[in-house]
Design an enzyme around this catalytic site. Structure first.
Site, PDB file in Angstrom:
ATOM      1  N   ARG A 122      70.659  29.512   8.477  1.00  7.01           N
ATOM      2  CA  ARG A 122      72.059  29.118   8.145  1.00  7.01           C
ATOM      3  C   ARG A 122      72.727  27.767   7.803  1.00  7.01           C
ATOM      4  O   ARG A 122      73.616  27.528   7.127  1.00  7.01           O
ATOM      5  CB  ARG A 122      72.629  29.415   9.513  1.00  7.01           C
ATOM      6  CG  ARG A 122      72.696  31.139   9.861  1.00  7.01           C
ATOM      7  CD  ARG A 122      73.272  31.784  11.031  1.00  7.01           C
ATOM      8  NE  ARG A 122      72.152  31.531  12.059  1.00  7.01           N
ATOM      9  CZ  ARG A 122      72.211  31.051  13.257  1.00  7.01           C
ATOM     10  NH1 ARG A 122      73.425  30.569  13.473  1.00  7.01           N
ATOM     11  NH2 ARG A 122      71.013  30.668  14.089  1.00  7.01           N
ATOM     12  N   HIS A 181      68.871  33.431  21.230  1.00  9.01           N
ATOM     13  CA  HIS A 181      69.060  33.003  19.983  1.00  9.01           C
ATOM     14  C   HIS A 181      69.636  34.066  18.858  1.00  9.01           C
ATOM     15  O   HIS A 181      68.948  34.942  19.096  1.00  9.01           O
ATOM     16  CB  HIS A 181      67.706  32.500  19.274  1.00  9.01           C
ATOM     17  CG  HIS A 181      67.864  31.540  18.340  1.00  9.01           C
ATOM     18  ND1 HIS A 181      68.206  32.149  16.882  1.00  9.01           N
ATOM     19  CD2 HIS A 181      67.715  30.229  17.900  1.00  9.01           C
ATOM     20  CE1 HIS A 181      68.199  31.112  15.939  1.00  9.01           C
ATOM     21  NE2 HIS A 181      67.804  30.110  16.807  1.00  9.01           N
TER      22      HIS A 181
END
Ligand SMILES: Cc1cc2nc3c(=O)[nH]c(=O)nc-3n(C[C@H](O)[C@H](O)[C@H](O)COP(=O)(O)OP(=O)(O)OC[C@H]3O[C@@H](n4cnc5c(N)ncnc54)[C@H](O)[C@@H]3O)c2cc1C
Ligand code: SF4
Ligand code: SF4
Ligand code: FES
Lengths: 630, 249
Positions: A269, A249
């Site tokens: 994000r 990740h």
């Protein structure tokens, strides 16, 4: 030695995360006497940590969404290596599985018209992730847990016993499956609390044990993720696929050291957070790969407009699939443009008002404040890649979750194929529900068609017991400490089979693993069997070692870069490799010197009506010329 | 940066035990759980402790630190002076299994005694419609990570084993409130809160809310409103019934 505790069930589910609980609910609803076994307390499985959301093409926020679009995104994310049938079932059934959760009592965040709200996430064309703030996994597991309780209440009303049809055995570890003539006959393990051994007799076992991340040093995964189900399947004779694909990740915490690896959800994000290097530059614009050029904005202005007007603008490159973002961060840090503690900056503070941040990302706000003294409404976060998810797992029949071993089923992170070479965010929680349900039904179907129940032989049980107590009888001098061995394993996997790989290093890793395996035979633990973490780790190491061997050997064989497998020495994706699966098996599973074997097998060609969902030009990027003609 | 910290950790079993002293390395940025793990790895390989997420999300690592109920993974070492002795003991309200691990089965028993969500009749899956403002009240309670620190703290059971039978504890009284405030739940829960789950034993001291690591306002937002509903219902059941039936229209 006290007498062995025994139980008998129709269906045994190993694992109480999203996949296991959904499988157990289904088996119980098919009338099977069902048991769920789990290593931690009920309601605390790894699923509880999932943050961002659950992907399902309900079309609540953008009505253009459909299962076909979700299917396409999933295949693209996995670089077309996915088992297409799994990706199809997943995309078609995910909405029903999410709506079903509402009937269990789940309370997702809502749209203005009162439906389930959906948020943007990397690789998903439309806002698709149902969520509850950033604690979606908690909502999912709690809803399933409460559904289990509700079924138990029904059973109580009818039989006077809450556990007459569905029983949870918590803080229990399975160490071996018991076979009868190649078929599943039961499972053997110990109570973590007392160390006492138990034999579960059952003709069908559903593995739902989650992932393998604890073999890596920097990881978002907890102690539970030691690849037990992967290893149990191997030892029982089943095969694993896609083990070379491990997802790093892009955004784990990097500071302070004690929290290194802990996840920072992708929703940061999705909700507007951007990545910057130490020069303050939004570097993701420099890392948009050729295959994604028409979908991602190449300038800040367009990227910023996308949040308000996704129809007319391309997406910000911060939302590229995870493998791309993780590699980009890695390159920035290597080029000397990293943050003080070896990460990059993820900033949401300059993008959203403070109240909005605390409302949308409450647990991130809390996590950074409490663990790192960082106020994310006012400061950027420091982040870097962390080992997060394994795409590889047990090779199963997509419709029923059946492995090649009769009576053995698998669902959730422990199964392989669905996500191909890279999983999109949010596609795991939906995977758990879709395939958990299918595996529960598959196991029930298998059991109802059996004419005779398999038997657990006393020899097999004695052998399982011998293996489990071995660490207590190891020779004292020169005996290995499990904590030391674990640290060495994590370091080796991180350094040699990590996010960027090359042949020499993987060769070295395989040698290192061999040596660790030899040393593991002399593990010694102190104390007694009652709640003894040293002993638990010693037994887990057996699984971590064999699973790590799969990862390293498969990674060495795949001489291309694709999704969660990046090779410095073979940086290109090769269409020929898309047609090949690397299948891991463990011949001579019961022998001490058993060693993982990896063979190449052909991938099943994608059904033509599903291929037609893509533009020819896009397929050209992934498929070989003769596949395109055929 | 690192220093040698002083720790006293309770070790023992249901047969009894006591505090043991340790001197152990502490580094910058660490939490108490890190130090407990270091003890396991270097001095006491069989020290029993529960944990999972190490980020305050799973509610496994509950214990008492210097007498205060807390999560081991969310208690930073920087809140203690370097020369301070940090005492770690298991939750007191639940029976000890070993070291810091307690038998929390009371909580799972109580969870089962609360009647489950009753879905609205005639509303198909996919057709549920609820407004954000209406789900927010229950969503606050669903943040609960089931660390059981509130139940551990509540004096109704902390010092009175005999009340465990009749008292669900703040965690599960809050669960009743959560379902009661769920916009689509169809069950009547108010009378039972008082008669079966022991709401009357709570005297709103708010100690439970003070220790909740999720900062849920258990007393103000769940227990007191439930008490008010009980009072309303007792005062005028007809009015209450009307409110319940028509409150969403
Ligand atoms: C921090 C974090 C955030 C994430 N966020 C998201 C997200 O937003 N969206 C998304 O889709 N995915 C997300 N994921 C991924 C997703 O959470 C996991 O892939 C998923 O929860 C795995 O579920 P599972 O049911 O397969 O297994 P788990 O939930 O991990 O459960 C495994 C179970 O198996 C049991 N078990 C294991 N071995 C044994 C054994 N030997 N004996 C008995 N029991 C055993 C364990 O005790 C546990 O109960 C996230 C993952 C992490 C780590
Ligand atoms: S407010 Fe009620 S439930 Fe909470 S601690 Fe006090 S008496 Fe117990
Ligand atoms: S309400 Fe708070 S203190 Fe109580 S169990 Fe839940 S999270 Fe823990
Ligand atoms: S380990 Fe999960 S809350 Fe502390």
């Amino acid at each position: 030695m006290p007498e062995l505790e025994r139980h008998s069930f129709d269906v045994l589910v190993i694992g109480a995360g999203g996949a296991g609980l959904r499988a157990a609910i289904e088996a119980r609803e098919h009338g099977m006497r069902t048991a769920v076994l789990c290593k931690s307390l009920f309601g605390k499985a790894h699923t509880v940590m999932a943050e961002g959301g659950i992907a399902a093409a309900m079309g609540n926020v953008n009505s253009n969404d459909s299962w076909q679009v979700h299917f396409r995104d999933t295949m693209r994310g996995g670089k077309f290596l996915n088992n297409w049938r799994m990706a199809e079932l997943h995309a078609r059934e995910a909405p029903d599985r999410v709506w079903e959760l509402e009937t269990y009592g789940a309370l997702f965040d809502r749209t203005k018209d009162g439906r389930i709200s959906q948020r943007n996430f990397g690789g998903h064309e439309y806002p698709r992730l149902a969520h509850v703030g950033d604690r979606t996994g908690l909502e999912l597991i709690r809803s399933l847990q409460q559904k289990v309780v509700s079924l138990q209440q029904d059973d109580f009303a009818e039989t006077g016993d809450y556990e007459s049809r569905l029983k949870v055995f918590q803080e229990f570890t399975v160490t071996d499956l018991v076979l009868d003539d190649g078929r599943v006959a039961g499972a053997f393990g110990y109570w973590r609390e007392s160390g006492r051994f138990v034999l579960f007799e059952a003709p069908a076992v559903v593995l739902a044990t989650g992932g393998i991340g604890k073999s890596f040093k920097v990881t978002s995964n907890s102690w539970e993720y030691t690849g037990d189900g992967h290893a149990l399947a191997l030892r029982a004779g089943a095969s694993l696929i896609n083990m070379e694909f491990v997802q790093f990740h892009p955004t784990g915490m990097v500071w302070p050291p004690s929290v290194k690896g802990i996840l920072v959800t992708e929703s940061v994000r999705g909700d507007g957070g951007v990545l910057r290097n130490s020069d303050g530059k939004r570097f993701m614009f420099d890392y948009i790969p050729e295959v994604f050029k028409d979908k991602y904005a190449d300038n800040e202005a367009e990227a910023d407009r996308w949040y308000a007007d996704p129809e007319h603008n391309r997406r910000p490159p911060e939302l590229l699939p995870r493998d791309e973002v993780a590699r980009a961060i890695n390159s920035e840090v290597k080029a000397g443009r990293g943050s003080e503690h070896g990460g990059v900056f993820l900033d949401v503070s300059t993008r959203l008002p403070a109240e909005e941040i605390t409302r949308r990302l409450p647990s991130m706000h809390h996590q950074f404040k409490e663990l790192a003294d960082v106020d994310i409404t006012a400061q950027p976060m420091e982040v870097g890649p962390t080992c997060h998810y394994v795409m590889g797992g047990v090779q199963v029949d997509p419709d029923t979750g059946a492995s090649s071993v009769p009576g053995l089923f698998a669902a959730g992170e422990v199964s392989g194929g669905m996500h191909g070479s890279n999983r999109l965010g949010g596609n795991s929680l939906s995977d758990l529900l879709v395939f958990g349900r299918r595996a529960g039904a598959g196991a029930s179907g298998y059991v109802s068609e059996l004419s005779a129940r398999p038997v657990c032989s006393s020899e097999a049980v004695a052998e399982a017991e011998r293996v489990a107590v071995a660490p207590f009888s190891g020779s004292d001098e020169g005996g290995e400490n499990p904590y030391t061995l674990h640290m060495e394993l994590q370091q080796a996997m991180n350094d040699l089979v990590g996010i960027i790989r090359k042949a020499e290093e993987m060769d070295q890793a395989i040698k290192r693993l061999d040596e660790l395996k030899r040393r593991a035979a002399t593990l010694v633990v102190e104390g007694h069997r009652q709640f003894n973490p040293g002993w638990h780790l010693a037994l887990d190491l057996r699984n971590m070692l064999v699973v790590s061997e799969c990862v390293a050997k498969a990674a060495l064989m795949r001489t291309e870069s694709r999704g969660g497998h990046t090779r410095d020495d073979y940086p290109q994706m090769e269409a020929d490799w898309r047609r090949k699966l690397l299948v891991c098996r463990l011949p001579g599973a019961d022998g001490p010197g058993a060693s993982v074997e990896v063979v190449e097998e052909p991938q099943i060609p994608i059904r033509s009506d599903l291929l037609e969902l893509f533009e020819h030009a896009e397929l050209q990027k992934y498929l070989t010329a003769d596949e395109l003609e055929g | 940066m690192g220093y040698q910290g002083h720790f006293r950790v309770w070790r023992g079993s249901d047969q009894g035990g006591g505090l043991e002293d340790f001197t152990v390395e502490v580094n910058e940025g660490e939490v108490v759980l890190d130090v407990i793990h270091r003890l396991q790895a270097t001095q006491t390989p069989d020290l029993a402790v529960r944990w999972n997420c190490k980020a305050g999300k799973c509610g496994s690592c509950s214990a008492e630190i210097n007498g205060k109920p807390r999560l081991l993974c969310m208690t930073r070492m920087s809140v203690f002076a370097e020369d301070e002795t940090v005492t770690v003991t298991p939750m007191r309200t639940f029976p000890v299994i070993r070291d810091l691990v307690t038998d929390v089965s009371y909580n799972y028993r109580k969870a089962r005694e609360i009647p489950s969500f009753k879905p609205p009749a005639g509303v198909a899956p996919g057709e549920y419609r609820m407004q954000q403002v209406d789900v927010e009240r229950s969503q606050e309670f669903r943040k609960c990570i089931e660390c059981f620190l509130c139940n551990n703290t509540c004096h109704v059971i902390r010092d009175h084993e005999e009340n465990k039978e009749s008292f669900a504890g703040p965690r599960f009284l809050m669960r009743v409130a959560e379902l009661e405030m769920h916009p689509l739940d169809e069950a009547d829960r108010v009378a039972q809160a008082q008669s079966s789950h022991g709401l009357g034993l709570c005297n709103i001291t708010k100690c439970c809310s003070d220790v909740c690591p999720e900062h849920i306002k258990i007393t103000d937002n769940a227990l007191i409103p439930m008490k008010e509903r009980v009072a309303d219902q007792r005062y005028d059941p007809i009015v209450w019934l009307g409110n319940k039936l028509f409150r969403r229209s």
